[in-house]
Write a protein that holds these residues in place. Structure first.
Motif, PDB file in Angstrom:
ATOM      1  N   THR A 243       0.702  -1.227  -0.262  1.00 30.75           N
ATOM      2  CA  THR A 243      -0.082  -0.389   0.180  1.00 30.75           C
ATOM      3  C   THR A 243       0.964   1.085   0.044  1.00 30.75           C
ATOM      4  O   THR A 243       0.354   2.387  -0.216  1.00 30.75           O
ATOM      5  CB  THR A 243      -1.204  -0.063   1.641  1.00 30.75           C
ATOM      6  N   MET A 245       2.650   2.130  -1.650  1.00 34.25           N
ATOM      7  CA  MET A 245       3.183   2.579  -3.703  1.00 34.25           C
ATOM      8  C   MET A 245       2.273   3.880  -3.667  1.00 34.25           C
ATOM      9  O   MET A 245       2.275   4.832  -4.077  1.00 34.25           O
ATOM     10  CB  MET A 245       2.194   1.726  -4.593  1.00 34.25           C
ATOM     11  N   ILE A 246       0.930   4.547  -2.746  1.00 28.82           N
ATOM     12  CA  ILE A 246       0.222   5.005  -3.124  1.00 28.82           C
ATOM     13  C   ILE A 246       0.159   6.778  -2.701  1.00 28.82           C
ATOM     14  O   ILE A 246       0.852   7.456  -2.420  1.00 28.82           O
ATOM     15  CB  ILE A 246      -1.403   5.293  -2.808  1.00 28.82           C
ATOM     16  N   GLU A 248       3.487   8.287  -3.217  1.00 26.61           N
ATOM     17  CA  GLU A 248       3.962   9.652  -4.021  1.00 26.61           C
ATOM     18  C   GLU A 248       2.487   9.466  -5.028  1.00 26.61           C
ATOM     19  O   GLU A 248       2.471  10.975  -5.452  1.00 26.61           O
ATOM     20  CB  GLU A 248       5.054   9.293  -4.705  1.00 26.61           C
ATOM     21  N   TRP A 249       1.729   8.620  -5.008  1.00 31.01           N
ATOM     22  CA  TRP A 249       0.682   9.358  -5.953  1.00 31.01           C
ATOM     23  C   TRP A 249      -0.111  10.302  -4.969  1.00 31.01           C
ATOM     24  O   TRP A 249      -1.012  11.233  -5.581  1.00 31.01           O
ATOM     25  CB  TRP A 249      -0.291   7.549  -6.100  1.00 31.01           C
ATOM     26  N   GLU A 252       1.731  13.320  -5.744  1.00 33.54           N
ATOM     27  CA  GLU A 252       1.623  13.770  -7.065  1.00 33.54           C
ATOM     28  C   GLU A 252      -0.151  14.424  -6.799  1.00 33.54           C
ATOM     29  O   GLU A 252      -0.293  15.577  -7.340  1.00 33.54           O
ATOM     30  CB  GLU A 252       1.386  13.119  -7.452  1.00 33.54           C
ATOM     31  N   ASN A 253      -0.929  14.094  -6.706  1.00 29.90           N
ATOM     32  CA  ASN A 253      -1.681  14.867  -6.188  1.00 29.90           C
ATOM     33  C   ASN A 253      -3.008  15.661  -5.511  1.00 29.90           C
ATOM     34  O   ASN A 253      -4.334  16.112  -5.161  1.00 29.90           O
ATOM     35  CB  ASN A 253      -3.661  13.474  -6.075  1.00 29.90           C
ATOM     36  N   TYR A 314       0.627   2.024   4.166  1.00 26.26           N
ATOM     37  CA  TYR A 314       0.284   3.947   3.867  1.00 26.26           C
ATOM     38  C   TYR A 314      -0.232   4.455   5.192  1.00 26.26           C
ATOM     39  O   TYR A 314       0.751   5.255   5.148  1.00 26.26           O
ATOM     40  CB  TYR A 314      -0.806   3.932   2.354  1.00 26.26           C
ATOM     41  N   TYR A 430      -6.022  10.338   3.422  1.00 24.23           N
ATOM     42  CA  TYR A 430      -6.109  11.049   2.772  1.00 24.23           C
ATOM     43  C   TYR A 430      -6.667  12.743   2.553  1.00 24.23           C
ATOM     44  O   TYR A 430      -8.136  13.046   3.218  1.00 24.23           O
ATOM     45  CB  TYR A 430      -7.299  10.900   1.633  1.00 24.23           C
ATOM     46  N   ALA A 458      -8.906   7.260  -6.364  1.00 22.55           N
ATOM     47  CA  ALA A 458      -7.685   7.143  -7.851  1.00 22.55           C
ATOM     48  C   ALA A 458      -9.208   7.291  -8.839  1.00 22.55           C
ATOM     49  O   ALA A 458      -9.033   7.666  -9.840  1.00 22.55           O
ATOM     50  CB  ALA A 458      -7.681   4.920  -7.095  1.00 22.55           C
ATOM     51  N   ALA A 461      -9.555  11.116  -9.469  1.00 23.37           N
ATOM     52  CA  ALA A 461      -8.697  11.457  -9.885  1.00 23.37           C
ATOM     53  C   ALA A 461      -9.214  10.965 -11.111  1.00 23.37           C
ATOM     54  O   ALA A 461      -8.665  12.203 -12.259  1.00 23.37           O
ATOM     55  CB  ALA A 461      -7.422  10.614  -9.254  1.00 23.37           C
TER      56      ALA A 461
END
Lengths: 622, 86
Positions: A243, A245-246, A248-249, A252-253, A314, A430, A458, A461
């Motif tokens: 989890t 991996m999110i 940096e996502w 970015e958002n 995460y 979030y 997700a 986005a």
């Protein structure tokens, strides 16, 4: 008559009377509520006296599995723990991946309910029909890892062990149930309920075969699904970072919670990404029973806390890094390890620490109220001290132990705007300044702010963060049905579907092979709707009233625009949120105050429950 | 003319890196950009559009002209999978 899938039995343990009984429940509960949280809300509604203090012995603590739990199917080693929440005062539950889930099935039960309170600390050992209560005096005060080790030595490595840490003993209202050292479940204070019952641990063992109608098909379908998971394009990346991996996502958002959700962009995010974790800190990964995509990435600190290991998910990481301004991986590992050992929810404690930092810096809290601690953004040492102040319930830590909603009501002023919760449950990792769909998901989640139900971000986005139309609201409900309905009642992990794209069609065939019943997606959605409306009914029953402000996220996201990052200036619109909330209520068949209509109760087979609410003086719109 | 491309998640397995700067001579489409940074990634995304998020200066291409959206000098393109995270 149930042919398979369910064992048909629930173990009911009364700690006050030191007695247990086996309840052969009415099969219609299985057909109409499936299992897991469906069973939990049904049992709470039927057997909990309305208005009971969540920490009173009369509160019920429910551990429930479902008809798919434990079979050789992807990530089926899950269990739901539920109760009336001491943090929110409403319905609370969580799911936890643990051997205890499989063992509960092998012991022959679909759920274990605990009521009453032991005179002294105890743990309960369940071996099929054999239920014994043992003194836990020697374990009281011990941290989660010690208890796990002690009970594993005594009962064997394959035993299912659920335990609480010091947070649960001290009735910290967001103490969480722990298993296998790092697995956690039941954010809304389920471990405080255990603590209030003097129940330190539950150990389960059994050797009964799991009840399947068509065992051969289960094996075949399972093998095929495991293969699909391994062949998914994102599988290698998932196995590397999980989890995380999110992280940096989110950066970015501009949705990475930063400085108590003041910002969605953290200037030092590069130091804490999934890649950094995987390449520099990861030692190994662990998972739940029957899982071939284990999400538990265990990382080891290298410098200051050399040798300390913790599971890096995460949510834990974001709430104890960017949200409190910390960017040193060693510090993050230490904070998570400490929280897991103490058995406190990493999300809620991260939220409480961030709230305390902000309140202190704005002059709402003085140093002496914090026992001399001077908290600041990015200062991991004072964050650790605050965590201990909370668990020990010393000074203002005692107030923070009741959650940020309560703390903000005590401090007053603007603190109410930055106490980041919905219905008393702190918001998970979030930031929604730019994400109205995610804000609605938090606002309408059935346990208070949590992402496990409508994790829409997700999709949002891709669809467009800026849009606030009916399609987005429909998506929130669709996700609540699948994530908060299907998976929370089957009870299996949703990650094979959501993370690597395992087809949802599998689950209909799994259900048929296990139970012999051909549920359609529509049937399951209807069951999910029944559960959501009954849960909403439960909140109303326990609160005695309802109003739409309880389904609103904190004012910070509306009133304080982002000041950092590419989306500087962004904030939520109150009008747009209200419009989405109206649409949500309409689609759910609830009135404009969020109270289900009488006709909605009736349509879902909940007429009796509607009458009970009306008898309490709750007015239902036709 | 320069455009900045950021590639996230397992899409980096196709590009080998996160940050890419592209020199373009005239405004070009997202489809062309994908082909230039990795033909394999372009193929994956076009065959699995539901699995990808492509933003131009923070706005989803699905709210513009999809893969035919044109980008200009100074634009920032973010290409990422529809990730999970729990």
């Amino acid at each position: 008559m149930l042919k398979g899938g369910w064992t048909g039995k629930i173990l009911w343990i009364d700690l006050t009377k030191e007695k247990s009984t086996i309840w052969k429940y009415d099969p219609s509960m299985a057909l109409h509520y499936i299992g897991g949280r469906g069973f939990a809300i049904r049992i709470l509604w039927d057997h909990l006296k309305p208005g009971v203090d969540p920490l009173h012995p009369d509160n019920l603590l429910i551990f429930a599995v479902g008809p798919l739990t434990g079979f050789p199917l992807p990530s089926s080693g899950k269990l739901v723990v539920a109760s009336k929440s001491p943090l929110t005062g409403g319905y609370g539950d969580g799911n936890i991946g643990t051997k205890a889930s499989v063992m509960m099935r092998k012991a022959g039960y679909d759920a274990i309910v605990v009521e009453g309170k032991a005179d002294e600390p105890v743990y309960v050992y369940v071996e099929e029909e054999d239920v014994t209560i043992h003194s836990a005096k020697d374990l009281w005060g011990a941290d989660v890892r010690e208890v796990h080790k002690e009970l594993t030595n005594k009962y064997g490595r394959d035993s299912g062990i659920l335990t609480i840490g010091k947070a649960g003993e001290n009735l910290v209202r967001y103490a969480i149930v722990m298993s296998e050292e790092d697995r956690a479940g039941g954010r809304p204070g389920m471990a405080a309920v255990m603590g209030s019952k003097n129940l330190k641990a539950l150990v389960i063992r059994g050797e009964k075969p799991l009840p399947a109608v068509d065992e051969k098909t289960i094996k075949e379908l399972g093998a095929k699904a495991y293969k699909d998971i391994k062949g998914a394009p994102m599988y290698p990346h998932w196995m590397e970072q999980g989890t995380m991996m999110i992280y940096e996502w989110c950066q970015e958002n501009s949705v990475l919670p930063t400085y108590n959700f003041r910002e969605g962009f953290f200037e030092e995010a590069d130091k804490v990404t999934g890649k950094v974790m995987a390449e520099q800190y990861k030692k190994y990964q662990k998972g739940c029973p029957n899982c071939n995509m284990p999400c538990g990435n265990v990382a080891e600190a290298k410098k200051r806390y050399k040798g300390t290991k913790a599971e890096m998910d995460y949510e834990n990481v974001a709430m104890l890094s960017s949200n409190i301004g910390v960017s040193n991986m060693d510090d993050v590992i230490k904070l998570i390890r400490e929280a897991d050992d103490l058995g406190v929810d990493t999300i809620s404690v991260g939220s409480a620490i961030a709230f305390a930092i902000e309140a202190y810096k704005k002059g709402y809290l003085k140093e002496d109220e914090l026992d001399g601690i001077k908290p600041d953004w990015g200062d991991a040492a004072s964050a650790l001290d605050l965590m201990h102040l909370i668990i020990e319930r010393k000074k203002f830590g005692d107030v923070l132990a009741a959650g940020v909603r309560y703390a903000s009501l005590r401090l007053g002023g603007d603190t109410v705007k930055f106490a980041m919760h919905v219905k008393g449950l702190p918001i998970t990792a979030y930031d929604a300044h730019v994400a109205p769909g995610m804000a609605l998901a938090f606002g309408t989640s059935s346990i208070g702010a949590h992402h496990k139900e409508a994790w829409i971000i997700a999709w949002e986005a891709q669809y467009g963060f800026e849009k606030v139309d009916k399609t987005k609201v429909e998506k929130v409900i669709e996700l609540q049905r699948i994530r908060g309905g299907w998976f929370e009642t089957f009870v299996t992990c949703r990650l094979p579907w959501i993370e690597v794209g395992l087809s949802l069609d599998y689950y209909l065939t799994f259900m048929e092979a296990a139970t012999g019943i051909k549920y359609s997606a529509g049937d399951l959605n209807r069951i999910a709707d029944r559960i959501y409306t009954l849960i909403r009914g439960f909140w109303i029953r326990e609160y005695g009233y309802w109003m739409r402000s309880m389904d609103m996220p904190p004012m910070r996201w509306f009133e304080e625009p982002l000041t950092q990052g590419p989306k500087k200036g962004a904030h939520l619109s109150l009008d747009a949120y209200n419009q989405m909330l109206d649409t949500y209520y309409e689609l759910r068949g609830w009135d404009r105050n969020g109270i289900p209509r009488r006709s909605t109760f009736d349509n879902l087979g909940l007429s009796k429950e509607a009458r009970e609410l009306e008898a309490m003086g709750i007015e239902l719109t036709p | 003319m320069m455009i900045e491309v950021v590639v996230l998640g397992f899409f980096q397995d196709y590009t080998g890196r996160k940050n890419i700067e592209l020199e373009i001579e005239k405004p070009i489409t997202i489809r062309e950009i994908l082909k230039r940074i990795s033909p394999e990634l372009a193929e994956y995304i076009e065959s699995h559009p539901e699995n990808s998020i492509i933003l131009v200066n923070g706005v989803s291409i699905y709210n513009m002209k999809g893969f035919d959206t044109r980008v200009r000098d100074g634009d920032k393109i973010s290409i990422m999978p529809v990730v999970g995270g729990g």
